[in-house]
Design an enzyme around this catalytic site. Sequence first.
Site, mmCIF file in Angstrom:
data_model
loop_
_atom_site.group_PDB
_atom_site.id
_atom_site.type_symbol
_atom_site.label_atom_id
_atom_site.label_comp_id
_atom_site.label_asym_id
_atom_site.label_seq_id
_atom_site.Cartn_x
_atom_site.Cartn_y
_atom_site.Cartn_z
ATOM 1 N N ARG A 295 0.425 -0.066 10.723
ATOM 2 C CA ARG A 295 1.045 0.207 9.419
ATOM 3 C C ARG A 295 2.186 1.176 9.680
ATOM 4 O O ARG A 295 1.997 2.204 10.337
ATOM 5 C CB ARG A 295 0.047 0.815 8.440
ATOM 6 C CG ARG A 295 0.734 1.324 7.179
ATOM 7 C CD ARG A 295 -0.212 1.641 6.075
ATOM 8 N NE ARG A 295 -0.731 0.439 5.444
ATOM 9 C CZ ARG A 295 -1.273 0.419 4.223
ATOM 10 N NH1 ARG A 295 -1.378 1.522 3.521
ATOM 11 N NH2 ARG A 295 -1.732 -0.712 3.705
ATOM 12 N N HIS B 111 2.495 -7.348 3.871
ATOM 13 C CA HIS B 111 1.131 -6.820 4.018
ATOM 14 C C HIS B 111 0.223 -8.060 3.990
ATOM 15 O O HIS B 111 -0.481 -8.304 3.018
ATOM 16 C CB HIS B 111 0.851 -5.872 2.850
ATOM 17 C CG HIS B 111 -0.417 -5.094 2.945
ATOM 18 N ND1 HIS B 111 -1.306 -5.217 3.997
ATOM 19 C CD2 HIS B 111 -0.953 -4.168 2.107
ATOM 20 C CE1 HIS B 111 -2.326 -4.396 3.791
ATOM 21 N NE2 HIS B 111 -2.135 -3.749 2.650
ATOM 22 N N LYS C 217 5.447 14.875 16.964
ATOM 23 C CA LYS C 217 6.326 15.657 17.844
ATOM 24 C C LYS C 217 7.547 14.834 18.259
ATOM 25 O O LYS C 217 8.273 15.192 19.169
ATOM 26 C CB LYS C 217 5.561 16.095 19.093
ATOM 27 C CG LYS C 217 4.377 16.991 18.821
ATOM 28 C CD LYS C 217 3.642 17.321 20.121
ATOM 29 C CE LYS C 217 2.261 17.879 19.837
ATOM 30 N NZ LYS C 217 1.363 17.715 20.988
ATOM 31 N N ARG D 18 -8.086 2.639 2.269
ATOM 32 C CA ARG D 18 -8.916 1.431 2.288
ATOM 33 C C ARG D 18 -8.518 0.446 3.379
ATOM 34 O O ARG D 18 -9.386 -0.160 3.995
ATOM 35 C CB ARG D 18 -9.011 0.793 0.909
ATOM 36 C CG ARG D 18 -7.828 0.048 0.417
ATOM 37 C CD ARG D 18 -7.861 -0.046 -1.081
ATOM 38 N NE ARG D 18 -7.520 1.243 -1.662
ATOM 39 C CZ ARG D 18 -7.994 1.689 -2.818
ATOM 40 N NH1 ARG D 18 -8.815 0.962 -3.524
ATOM 41 N NH2 ARG D 18 -7.612 2.857 -3.264
ATOM 42 N N THR D 19 -7.235 0.304 3.647
ATOM 43 C CA THR D 19 -6.838 -0.700 4.644
ATOM 44 C C THR D 19 -7.321 -0.290 6.042
ATOM 45 O O THR D 19 -7.840 -1.099 6.800
ATOM 46 C CB THR D 19 -5.310 -0.902 4.624
ATOM 47 O OG1 THR D 19 -4.925 -1.265 3.300
ATOM 48 C CG2 THR D 19 -4.885 -1.994 5.588
HETATM 49 C C1 NCD Z 1 -1.137 -1.446 -0.896
HETATM 50 C C2 NCD Z 1 -0.190 -1.003 0.181
HETATM 51 O O1 NCD Z 1 -0.428 -0.013 0.860
HETATM 52 O O2 NCD Z 1 0.803 -1.684 0.337
HETATM 53 N N1 NCD Z 1 -2.387 -0.863 -0.871
HETATM 54 C C3 NCD Z 1 -3.326 -1.231 0.020
HETATM 55 O O3 NCD Z 1 -3.068 -1.752 1.081
HETATM 56 N N2 NCD Z 1 -4.596 -1.009 -0.337
HETATM 57 C C4 NCD Z 1 -0.542 -1.362 -2.231
HETATM 58 C C5 NCD Z 1 -0.089 -0.038 -2.723
HETATM 59 O O4 NCD Z 1 -0.101 0.962 -2.010
HETATM 60 O O5 NCD Z 1 0.322 -0.004 -3.882
#
Ligand code: NCD
Length: 333
Positions: A104, A134, A82, A54-55
């Site tokens: 990320r 986050h 690699k 989703r992110t």
């Molecule tokens: C969160 C994450 O990745 O930190 N999820 C997200 O961004 N949708 C929370 C989680 O993974 O529990």
Amino acid sequence: MKHLLSTADLTLADAIRILDTAGSMAATQGREIKKLPTLRGRTVVNLFFEDSTRTRISFETAAKRLSADVINFSAKGSSVSKGESLKDTALTLQAMGADAVVIRHHASGAPHTLATSGWTHGAVINAGDGMHQHPTQALLDAYTLRRHLSGPGDVTGRDLTGLRVAIVGDVLHSRVARSNVQLLHTLGADVTLVAPPTLVPVGVEAWPAKVSYHLDETIADDKPDAVMMLRVQRERMSSAGGGFFPSPLEYTRRYGLDARRLAALSDHAIVLHPGPMNRGLEISADAADSPRAVIVEQVANGVAVRMAVLYLLLAGGDAAPARPTNDEAKVNA
Ligand code: NCD
């Protein structure tokens, strides 16, 4: 503001500016033509070293709605698998002319390294680093809270002064919890962390939050306006359960949000979860699907919040969000 690395860097004015801008962005998303020309010709790179659905999609949608070009770079199937370093990857992106890098990474601090290294000249947006931060998740959570509730102590109608928020579950492994505690504190909310003692981080005394080990007591005594459930992050525990709690059943019994606990909440209280949910573990299906749950709305709000962040970082945010002119609307159509 050049980068968005941590909610701890945001002043109250910064946070309110982002949330208000997200409101303007959301207003444009009800239109037939959702695309704004604001970031035309700009390049946004999504650099994902950790799995995400989703992110990543949310950032991609946000950048595209602002007419930016988007490059999705996921570590799997790239030279990173690699053994290419973050530095070499960043230098490659710089050579391609990235104006913003959404990163990320499993290592806490990776976005900070990227922002301060000089490897890229673009704006760096932290989309989750290890167990650290986050920030856009916390901003979309605050945006969602603001849409439903107002802080009883807030005279401006813009912050969350006096709002009571319980953050429940695997606080230890959660960058969502860390980001939210900081931002909610800045916005004036009162936060209670509810977790088994084994899932409370060392040094939590320094956080601007109360700690409780009992969910039923917190619901009865604090009467939270919002309950934010956290995913049990089994991938960050050495083995399933990892000795952090006796059994999944025991965890659910003490810390899971179920129909009984849902019924004990105040009438106006709402339920949040960042997703992905472990249904049946930290949240029951009836709680996840109840009318109090704003979990699907959180996902939608994430796009508006990320549009606001991209807009403020890349377009300077000096003008109001650009609206398509008639000509542009025709081109887009
Ligand atoms: C969160 C994450 O990745 O930190 N999820 C997200 O961004 N949708 C929370 C989680 O993974 O529990």
